[in-house]
Motif scaffolding. Structure first.
Motif, PDB file in Angstrom:
ATOM      1  N   THR A   1     -17.393  74.433  48.635  1.00  0.00           N
ATOM      2  CA  THR A   1     -18.441  75.362  48.201  1.00  0.00           C
ATOM      3  C   THR A   1     -19.825  74.758  48.400  1.00  0.00           C
ATOM      4  OG1 THR A   1     -16.950  76.323  46.550  1.00  0.00           O
ATOM      5  CG2 THR A   1     -19.311  76.700  46.247  1.00  0.00           C
ATOM      6  N   ALA A   2     -19.967  73.473  48.015  1.00  0.00           N
ATOM      7  CA  ALA A   2     -21.256  72.796  48.197  1.00  0.00           C
ATOM      8  C   ALA A   2     -21.625  72.694  49.669  1.00  0.00           C
ATOM      9  CB  ALA A   2     -21.215  71.407  47.560  1.00  0.00           C
ATOM     10  N   ALA A   3     -20.630  72.399  50.507  1.00  0.00           N
ATOM     11  CA  ALA A   3     -20.892  72.298  51.946  1.00  0.00           C
ATOM     12  C   ALA A   3     -21.337  73.637  52.518  1.00  0.00           C
ATOM     13  CB  ALA A   3     -19.649  71.792  52.663  1.00  0.00           C
ATOM     14  N   ALA A   4     -20.684  74.722  52.050  1.00  0.00           N
ATOM     15  CA  ALA A   4     -21.059  76.049  52.534  1.00  0.00           C
ATOM     16  C   ALA A   4     -22.483  76.395  52.110  1.00  0.00           C
ATOM     17  CB  ALA A   4     -20.082  77.100  52.011  1.00  0.00           C
ATOM     18  N   GLN A   5     -22.847  76.043  50.863  1.00  0.00           N
ATOM     19  CA  GLN A   5     -24.199  76.321  50.384  1.00  0.00           C
ATOM     20  C   GLN A   5     -25.227  75.500  51.144  1.00  0.00           C
ATOM     21  OE1 GLN A   5     -25.151  78.694  47.786  1.00  0.00           O
ATOM     22  NE2 GLN A   5     -26.946  78.290  49.048  1.00  0.00           N
ATOM     23  N   THR A   6     -24.914  74.214  51.391  1.00  0.00           N
ATOM     24  CA  THR A   6     -25.833  73.360  52.147  1.00  0.00           C
ATOM     25  C   THR A   6     -26.057  73.909  53.551  1.00  0.00           C
ATOM     26  OG1 THR A   6     -25.154  71.396  50.906  1.00  0.00           O
ATOM     27  CG2 THR A   6     -26.239  71.026  53.021  1.00  0.00           C
ATOM     28  N   SER A   7     -24.968  74.326  54.184  1.00  0.00           N
ATOM     29  CA  SER A   7     -25.082  74.872  55.542  1.00  0.00           C
ATOM     30  C   SER A   7     -25.956  76.120  55.553  1.00  0.00           C
ATOM     31  CB  SER A   7     -23.689  75.201  56.081  1.00  0.00           C
ATOM     32  OG  SER A   7     -23.770  75.739  57.384  1.00  0.00           O
TER      33      SER A   7
ATOM     34  N   PRO B   1      -8.444  78.379  42.997  1.00  0.00           N
ATOM     35  CA  PRO B   1      -9.881  78.194  42.674  1.00  0.00           C
ATOM     36  C   PRO B   1     -10.624  77.607  43.871  1.00  0.00           C
ATOM     37  CG  PRO B   1      -8.468  77.280  40.940  1.00  0.00           C
ATOM     38  CD  PRO B   1      -7.574  77.606  42.098  1.00  0.00           C
ATOM     39  N   PRO B   2     -11.903  77.956  44.047  1.00  0.00           N
ATOM     40  CA  PRO B   2     -12.668  77.406  45.177  1.00  0.00           C
ATOM     41  C   PRO B   2     -12.848  75.901  45.047  1.00  0.00           C
ATOM     42  CG  PRO B   2     -14.109  78.625  43.687  1.00  0.00           C
ATOM     43  CD  PRO B   2     -12.710  78.892  43.237  1.00  0.00           C
ATOM     44  N   ASP B   3     -12.777  75.208  46.174  1.00  0.00           N
ATOM     45  CA  ASP B   3     -12.982  73.764  46.213  1.00  0.00           C
ATOM     46  C   ASP B   3     -14.475  73.479  46.053  1.00  0.00           C
ATOM     47  OD1 ASP B   3     -13.293  71.108  46.808  1.00  0.00           O
ATOM     48  OD2 ASP B   3     -11.850  71.108  48.462  1.00  0.00           O
ATOM     49  N   PRO B   4     -14.881  72.717  45.008  1.00  0.00           N
ATOM     50  CA  PRO B   4     -16.318  72.446  44.814  1.00  0.00           C
ATOM     51  C   PRO B   4     -16.967  71.782  46.021  1.00  0.00           C
ATOM     52  CG  PRO B   4     -15.059  71.799  42.870  1.00  0.00           C
ATOM     53  CD  PRO B   4     -14.061  72.127  43.936  1.00  0.00           C
ATOM     54  N   THR B   5     -16.231  70.896  46.682  1.00  0.00           N
ATOM     55  CA  THR B   5     -16.794  70.212  47.851  1.00  0.00           C
ATOM     56  C   THR B   5     -17.056  71.187  48.980  1.00  0.00           C
ATOM     57  OG1 THR B   5     -15.664  68.156  47.267  1.00  0.00           O
ATOM     58  CG2 THR B   5     -16.414  68.386  49.541  1.00  0.00           C
TER      59      THR B   5
ATOM     60  N   ASP C   1     -25.209  65.318  54.978  1.00  0.00           N
ATOM     61  CA  ASP C   1     -25.140  65.667  53.564  1.00  0.00           C
ATOM     62  C   ASP C   1     -24.170  64.749  52.831  1.00  0.00           C
ATOM     63  OD1 ASP C   1     -22.581  66.490  54.175  1.00  0.00           O
ATOM     64  OD2 ASP C   1     -23.013  68.634  54.051  1.00  0.00           O
ATOM     65  N   GLN C   2     -23.972  65.027  51.530  1.00  0.00           N
ATOM     66  CA  GLN C   2     -23.151  64.147  50.704  1.00  0.00           C
ATOM     67  C   GLN C   2     -21.677  64.191  51.085  1.00  0.00           C
ATOM     68  OE1 GLN C   2     -24.729  66.821  49.769  1.00  0.00           O
ATOM     69  NE2 GLN C   2     -23.543  68.131  48.397  1.00  0.00           N
ATOM     70  N   ASN C   3     -21.281  65.195  51.860  1.00  0.00           N
ATOM     71  CA  ASN C   3     -19.890  65.290  52.291  1.00  0.00           C
ATOM     72  C   ASN C   3     -19.669  64.685  53.673  1.00  0.00           C
ATOM     73  OD1 ASN C   3     -19.087  66.767  49.932  1.00  0.00           O
ATOM     74  ND2 ASN C   3     -20.070  68.579  50.818  1.00  0.00           N
ATOM     75  N   GLY C   4     -20.713  64.115  54.235  1.00  0.00           N
ATOM     76  CA  GLY C   4     -20.574  63.475  55.541  1.00  0.00           C
ATOM     77  C   GLY C   4     -20.801  64.398  56.726  1.00  0.00           C
ATOM     78  N   LYS C   5     -21.157  65.658  56.487  1.00  0.00           N
ATOM     79  CA  LYS C   5     -21.398  66.582  57.591  1.00  0.00           C
ATOM     80  C   LYS C   5     -22.810  66.375  58.135  1.00  0.00           C
ATOM     81  CE  LYS C   5     -21.345  71.444  58.959  1.00  0.00           C
ATOM     82  NZ  LYS C   5     -21.115  72.839  58.524  1.00  0.00           N
TER      83      LYS C   5
ATOM     84  N   ALA D   1     -22.695  79.758  47.263  1.00  0.00           N
ATOM     85  CA  ALA D   1     -21.806  79.292  46.202  1.00  0.00           C
ATOM     86  C   ALA D   1     -21.526  80.408  45.208  1.00  0.00           C
ATOM     87  CB  ALA D   1     -22.432  78.092  45.500  1.00  0.00           C
ATOM     88  N   GLY D   2     -22.547  81.198  44.875  1.00  0.00           N
ATOM     89  CA  GLY D   2     -22.341  82.307  43.952  1.00  0.00           C
ATOM     90  C   GLY D   2     -21.395  83.353  44.519  1.00  0.00           C
ATOM     91  N   LEU D   3     -21.537  83.648  45.823  1.00  0.00           N
ATOM     92  CA  LEU D   3     -20.643  84.619  46.450  1.00  0.00           C
ATOM     93  C   LEU D   3     -19.192  84.137  46.431  1.00  0.00           C
ATOM     94  CD1 LEU D   3     -22.803  85.680  49.533  1.00  0.00           C
ATOM     95  CD2 LEU D   3     -22.408  86.964  47.433  1.00  0.00           C
ATOM     96  N   ILE D   4     -18.997  82.846  46.705  1.00  0.00           N
ATOM     97  CA  ILE D   4     -17.630  82.304  46.685  1.00  0.00           C
ATOM     98  C   ILE D   4     -17.038  82.409  45.291  1.00  0.00           C
ATOM     99  CG2 ILE D   4     -16.289  80.173  46.936  1.00  0.00           C
ATOM    100  CD1 ILE D   4     -18.192  79.360  49.179  1.00  0.00           C
ATOM    101  N   ASN D   5     -17.814  82.052  44.285  1.00  0.00           N
ATOM    102  CA  ASN D   5     -17.309  82.117  42.911  1.00  0.00           C
ATOM    103  C   ASN D   5     -17.088  83.557  42.461  1.00  0.00           C
ATOM    104  OD1 ASN D   5     -17.217  79.316  42.386  1.00  0.00           O
ATOM    105  ND2 ASN D   5     -19.420  79.257  42.035  1.00  0.00           N
TER     106      ASN D   5
END
Length: 337
Positions: free
Chosen positions: A15-21, A9-13, A57-61, A226-230
């Protein structure tokens, strides 16, 4: 058969980082497209990147976002007008400052609107005109009395002059009442005139702020990363589920064959010789290492799933025997044990 491996399964963190980027990249692109340089007969408006600012962002990037400066320039003719206007306004501001110093004493004194001061103002500015008018009226009356033969000192003369004096006094009282509000307005006007002049000078020295032109805005749509990853994960999960279903169907077929081989063995065994089959393709492998094939018998019939005798002989030779017809047979009960 080998069990298909389920997709991770995709890692939510992540996935969120990819969407933010993706969102940040789209925002930067939209900002760049919106900065349209303009050149007009009156001047120009240009944009330039003058630095960057950071965003975490919330992941520190950390992202580096460009910052821009908008510069407005006048045409040569307008610039000359602007410079001349600025010099004029500066001169007015200096003059206003000088006048402010001159009226500092005036601003510290209360306005005197008392009756005495108003009466004094009226007498100083308008009473002479009133008296001159009534002096002419008195001379005209005296001439009229003389023409009528009424001499000074006679009762008729005294009565006429007494009436005239009363009329003059009444007119004087009316005149002072009428001029009271005029005197008030005049006193206030004299008091406010220097202040109004300074206010006018100051308003004439205000700097005109430049007007910025609205530019067209171009917006790129944000990619739903995020939708593409899911979606990709769901597609892999669907393939996995199909593989599991195929495997279950194949295993069911094999073990179904194995459980029915008691009768098949007594009748001469199950035909598993490769030489009797066509359209052969590998579909999986048993846990003991035996390949599983899909095939058709050369003699006809539907597509089937099973083993090849040459593969079984290498692992379970006891499960293979040669039929009198010269072709191998396989005991599935022993082969798939």
């Amino acid at each position: 058969m080998h069990t298909p491996k389920a997709p991770t399964p995709p890692d939510p963190t992540q996935t969120a980082a990819a969407q933010t980027s993706t969102n940040v990249d789209t925002a930067i692109a939209n900002a760049g497209l919106s900065h349209t340089n303009q050149i007009t007969p009156d001047g120009s408006l240009t944009y330039s990147q003058t630095g960057t600012q950071t965003m975490t962002d919330q992941n520190g990037k950390t992202y580096y976002l460009p910052t821009y400066t908008a510069t407005q320039s006048y045409s040569p003719a307008n610039q000359a007008i602007y410079n001349q206007t600025q010099q004029t306004q500066l001169g007015l501001a200096k003059l206003a400052n000088e006048q402010t110093g001159k009226i500092s004493d005036l601003l510290g004194t209360n306005v005197d609107l008392s009756k005495e001061n108003i009466d004094r103002y009226t007498n100083d500015h308008w009473i002479n005109g009133f008296n001159d008018t009534w002096d002419r009226n008195q001379a005209s009356l005296e001439q009229k009395l003389a023409d009528q033969g009424i001499k000074m000192g006679t009762p008729a003369y005294f009565n006429a002059m007494n009436d005239f004096t009363k009329q003059k006094q009444s007119a004087n009282d009316q005149y002072l009442g009428d001029m009271y509000s005029n005197a008030q307005s005049s006193i206030l006007t004299q008091r406010n005139q220097p202040i109004n002049e300074i206010s006018a000078l100051m308003s004439g020295s205000q700097i005109n702020q430049p007007n910025y032109v609205n530019t067209p805005s171009t917006q790129l749509p944000t990619v739903d990363q995020a939708g593409l990853i899911n979606d990709n994960y769901n597609q892999k999960l669907g393939i996995y589920n199909q593989q599991v279903a195929n495997q279950n169907a194949a295993m069911g077929g094999l073990f179904g064959l194995g459980s029915s081989l008691l009768g098949g063995w007594a009748m001469g065994g199950f035909k598993s010789d490769r030489r009797l089959k066509t359209d052969i393709s590998t579909v999986g492998k048993l846990d003991n290492g035996l390949p599983v094939y899909a095939f058709r018998y050369k003699e006809g019939g539907p597509m089937q799933i099973g083993l090849m005798s040459d593969d079984v002989r290498e692992i379970h030779p006891e499960a293979v025997f040669e039929h009198p017809d010269g072709f191998d047979r396989v005991d599935y009960g022993q082969a798939v044990a």
